[in-house]
Enzyme design. Sequence first.
Site, PDB file in Angstrom:
ATOM      1  N   GLY A 190       0.980  -0.977   0.206  1.00  0.00           N
ATOM      2  CA  GLY A 190      -0.007   0.174   0.263  1.00  0.00           C
ATOM      3  C   GLY A 190       0.748   1.442  -0.208  1.00  0.00           C
ATOM      4  CE  LYS A 226       4.788   1.628  -5.849  1.00  0.00           C
ATOM      5  NZ  LYS A 226       5.357   1.567  -5.307  1.00  0.00           N
ATOM      6  CG  ASN A 280      10.337   3.616  -8.187  1.00  0.00           C
ATOM      7  OD1 ASN A 280      11.279   3.115  -8.401  1.00  0.00           O
ATOM      8  ND2 ASN A 280      10.294   3.671  -6.879  1.00  0.00           N
TER       9      ASN A 280
END
Length: 333
Positions: free
Chosen positions: A130, A185, A250
Amino acid sequence: MRIAVFGSGAWGTALAICLCKNGHDVTLWSHNPKKAAEIALSRVNQSLPGVRLPDRLKISGDPGCAADCPIVVIASPSFGIRGVCRAAAPYLAPDAIMVSVAKGIEPETLLRMSQVVEAETGHTAVALTGPCHAEEVGRGVPTGCVAACPDRAKAELVQDAFMSDTFRVYTSPDIVGAELGGALKNVIALCAGVTDGLGYGDNTKAMLMTRGLTELARLGVCLGASKDTFAGLAGVGDLIVTCTSMHSRNRRAGILIGRGMTPEEAMEEVSAVVEGYYAAKSAYALSQAVGVEMPIVHAAYAVLYQGAGAAQVVETLMNRSRKPESEDAGWVI
């Protein structure tokens, strides 16, 4: 409850603190005995600066700390999962539940992290995932996540172990969707950083995040996930936090790439594991294997592995053929 956390990076350390505050008997394991000794002495882990470790948190370099633990958390980076699991496996209790908290897809096998954990240990894995920055969980900032496992009882046991007034845990049977959302993601977050580095604005990032989520859901459904999972914490929730925060390695790496650095230079500058770099290769391979259209993922792969220019890739994406937003728009022709 006795719990061992294997992996003394920022995320493993933050989760160990969370579990310790819940009253569990927790040991944080490091693959480097020297690092374990330093942490034990200073009560500070440089991977999670500014956070003092609870006095009752044990630190160890001995994988035997997994013995007799009902729950063992595997918190190493995705590329180190197999080695860490092999270190823990000989000491696991017969009914031990593994908690996989790494986010990634193994490049060689295209397996999700829980699948790797189960293959190496022979034990059921629950994925805990999450929108959770370790820096904030370690400081007790209110956070929500998902414990995903087809076995409801095991998911609820993990929920109970981690749940606190600052760490809210939901359960889900959809481990496929939860893990794919968490892993892939990172690719979109890296791309979001690239758009920042190129000097684009909020409009661009909103478009990228929305269309990126569509790609992740499209792939997930093809692989057996529920589309609804991608609208939850493990999907859009994790996407939001990773694309918009400077805590995100990222995003930070993507910014540097957008400013002209090579992917290798950007990762060296960030000085930490950039999971989106590895996930882009796996996502590209998965999309090719199952025939799912993922233009943003393919664009990321081109920049990261084929030397394509970021600005040129954006131009190519913007000039793709016209189409409706929804794949099942329902128009009557």
